[in-house]
Design a protein around this motif. Structure first.
Motif, PDB file in Angstrom:
ATOM      1  N   PRO A 132       0.837  -1.197   0.000  1.00 31.96           N
ATOM      2  CA  PRO A 132       0.000   0.000   0.000  1.00 31.96           C
ATOM      3  C   PRO A 132       0.875   1.252   0.000  1.00 31.96           C
ATOM      4  CG  PRO A 132       0.155  -0.872   2.215  1.00 31.96           C
ATOM      5  CD  PRO A 132       0.885  -1.846   1.312  1.00 31.96           C
ATOM      6  N   GLY A 164      -0.839   0.953  -3.498  1.00 30.41           N
ATOM      7  CA  GLY A 164      -2.211   0.510  -3.673  1.00 30.41           C
ATOM      8  C   GLY A 164      -2.962   0.596  -2.358  1.00 30.41           C
ATOM      9  N   PRO A 165      -4.195   0.096  -2.331  1.00 28.00           N
ATOM     10  CA  PRO A 165      -4.977   0.110  -1.098  1.00 28.00           C
ATOM     11  C   PRO A 165      -4.543  -1.008  -0.156  1.00 28.00           C
ATOM     12  CG  PRO A 165      -6.224  -0.932  -2.851  1.00 28.00           C
ATOM     13  CD  PRO A 165      -4.952  -0.433  -3.485  1.00 28.00           C
ATOM     14  N   LEU A 166      -4.896  -0.877   1.110  1.00 31.69           N
ATOM     15  CA  LEU A 166      -4.679  -1.958   2.064  1.00 31.69           C
ATOM     16  C   LEU A 166      -5.599  -3.130   1.743  1.00 31.69           C
ATOM     17  CD1 LEU A 166      -4.511   0.077   5.393  1.00 31.69           C
ATOM     18  CD2 LEU A 166      -2.616  -1.228   4.411  1.00 31.69           C
ATOM     19  N   ASP A 179      -5.459  -6.127   6.181  1.00 31.18           N
ATOM     20  CA  ASP A 179      -4.257  -5.347   6.462  1.00 31.18           C
ATOM     21  C   ASP A 179      -4.578  -4.147   7.348  1.00 31.18           C
ATOM     22  OD1 ASP A 179      -3.003  -7.147   4.838  1.00 31.18           O
ATOM     23  OD2 ASP A 179      -2.825  -5.796   3.117  1.00 31.18           O
ATOM     24  N   THR A 206     -13.648  -0.961  10.314  1.00 28.76           N
ATOM     25  CA  THR A 206     -12.394  -0.221  10.492  1.00 28.76           C
ATOM     26  C   THR A 206     -11.429  -0.999  11.384  1.00 28.76           C
ATOM     27  OG1 THR A 206     -13.573   1.885  10.292  1.00 28.76           O
ATOM     28  CG2 THR A 206     -11.366   1.934  11.267  1.00 28.76           C
TER      29      THR A 206
END
Length: 502
Positions: free
Chosen positions: A298, A334-336, A340, A491
């Protein structure tokens, strides 16, 4: 001489154990096992202090709660293989007269490998059995202490001189009549016999030293060496090439093709930016080919990152693989991934983090810090997740099957331990030790059965407790940073806390 080699070897290794510094296997710099286990109505907080040399003695402590425990017996045995089916006679633990719920005992670990300590618990609610996995390996060797070497050298010299004197007296005086004086010829024979005996004893000492060097070299093959891992960063794709380890003996071989999923992942990778520890990522590379883990990183702040990758072998033996990468400022990110997590605590140089950590979305993580903390002491560290109003969070969800995950990291990098609410043992190893067979863990083609070994608690429609505890003990004095991960709604939060262990 051969018939004495094994006892002598064990004795010398035990003598050396008092001054051997340890290195890590399952966790970096943290060799002991801390685990909370349930055995029916019985609950035990277990501490196993593993030996530094093998063969060696492990000390075992257990504190019970729940149903009253009257006695505990313990047995060491391998987790897998034929020997796991034939346990030796168990040993009783001794409970404290001052605290009947506290039991202590010791067991011999006679060989390196993936072991378990089996607890046979008897009490008011009947008899139950539960096992705690223990990675048993020789961690180091050390030259003899200088003072001890001088003492033994003086004693050895005294024995050699005394033996030469005995030989000289026997040749010179053995056949003399009482009061007679040895002739010059007898004196010459005594001198020659003394010289000959010294030569013979010198040859014996040389042969003993050569034998010991061979034994030491053989033992060194059993000293734990981590599997080598080579990181390669291309763009934001990180490859971790893990090499099999072959120490020259069949029992020293560890494959790069036999990994078990732990919490649904073959590797749990922590990336911590050095030296300030102000960026942390909990990532999960996938196995692209034999020994090759790969992940698209990420977005990460540039800098040098220490990597700690936890894996578990098919026999339950866990390892933490350590390496380093440098993330450039222009790395695309990139995104988690879904499991992650990341965190951005203040740098170490800005002071010590306290008992309350404010999270980016307004939630707060709080640590019930013990009034005193000391090294080599078992604790159940308790943390709470509060919502934006300062109330216990009501939307907490399992994070990869657990109420939370924790990483205890010494700021100099000498200690790293990824732990769970149950304790420091790998969950895949815990399953194997308590009934899951090798066939449950891996089919004959080496493909992992994620159904059997996935430790996820499942999909929860109801939130879980906002409080989580982690059993652990700091192995040495120094400053530590603790990273705590908990999940609420969708979250994943990462809290951070500092502690100085005197």
């Amino acid at each position: 001489m051969k018939r004495f080699s094994s006892p002598i070897r064990i004795l010398l290794l035990l003598l050396c154990a008092f001054a051997v510094p340890f290195r890590a296997h399952a966790h970096v710099g943290s060799k002991d096992v801390y685990e909370q286990v349930d055995a029916g109505p019985y609950k035990l907080f277990v501490t196993i202090r593993t030996p530094i040399v093998i063969p060696g003695v492990a000390s075992v402590e257990a504190r019970s709660n729940g149903a009253t425990v009257k006695s505990i017996r313990i047995t060491p045995l391998p987790i897998t293989g034929e020997a796991s089916k034939h346990p030796p006679t168990s040993d009783p633990m001794t409970n404290s007269s001052a605290d009947p719920a506290f039991f202590t005992g010791s067991i011999w670990m006679m060989a390196s490998g993936s072991w378990q300590v089996r607890f046979e618990i008897a009490g008011d609610a009947g008899t139950q059995t539960v096992s705690v996995p223990v990675p048993a390996v020789a961690l180091s060797t050390l030259k003899m202490q200088h003072g001890l070497g001088i003492t033994l050298g003086i004693l050895g010299l005294f024995l050699v001189v005394s033996m030469a004197g005995i030989v000289a007296a026997a040749v010179r005086d053995a056949r003399l009549a009482p009061g007679a004086i040895p002739s010059p010829d007898l004196r010459r024979r005594a001198i020659l016999a003394t010289a000959g005996s010294l030569v013979v004893m010198a040859l014996l000492i040389w042969g003993g030293a050569a034998w010991w060097n061979v034994e030491a070299a053989s033992y060194a093959l059993d000293v734990y060496h981590p599997m080598a891992v080579t990181p390669a960063l291309s763009g934001n794709t990180l490859d971790l090439n893990v090499q099999s380890y072959d120490g020259g003996k069949e029992r020293s071989f560890r494959s790069n093709k036999d990994f078990l999923p732990d919490h649904g992942h073959l590797m749990h990778l922590y990336a911590i930016r050095e030296p300030e520890m102000d960026a942390v990522f909990h990532l999960h590379p996938e196995l692209a080919s034999a020994g090759d883990f790969r992940i698209s990183l990420p977005a990460m702040p540039s800098g040098t990152y220490k990597l700690y990758g936890d894996i578990v072998h098919a026999n339950g033996f866990p390892e933490t693989l350590v390496s380093t990468i440098t993330v450039p400022a222009d790395m695309p990110g990139g995104p988690l991934g879904p499991d992650d997590a990341n965190g951005s605590p203040q740098p170490l140089s800005q002071g010590q983090l306290g008992n309350s950590y404010k999270l980016p979305d307004g939630y707060v993580m709080v640590w019930d810090r013990p009034s005193t903390v000391s090294a080599n002491t078992a604790y159940a560290f308790r943390f709470h997740l509060l919502d934006a109003n300062g109330k216990p969070a009501t939307d907490v969800q399992p994070y990869m099957g657990m109420a939370g995950h924790a990483a205890f990291v010494k700021t100099d990098g000498a200690v790293f331990a990824h732990t769970h609410p149950e304790g420091s043992a790998a969950m895949a190893a815990l399953m194997l030790a308590n009934g899951s067979s090798e066939n449950d863990a891996s089919d004959r083609h080496g493909a992992m059965n994620t159904v059997a070994m996935n430790m996820d608690m499942g999909t929860h429609s109801e939130p879980i407790s906002s409080t989580v505890e982690f059993p652990y003990g700091f192995p040495s004095s120094g400053r530590y940073r603790i990273f705590i991960q908990m999940k609420h709604s969708a979250t994943i939060e990462t809290g951070a806390f500092d502690v100085v262990v005197p």
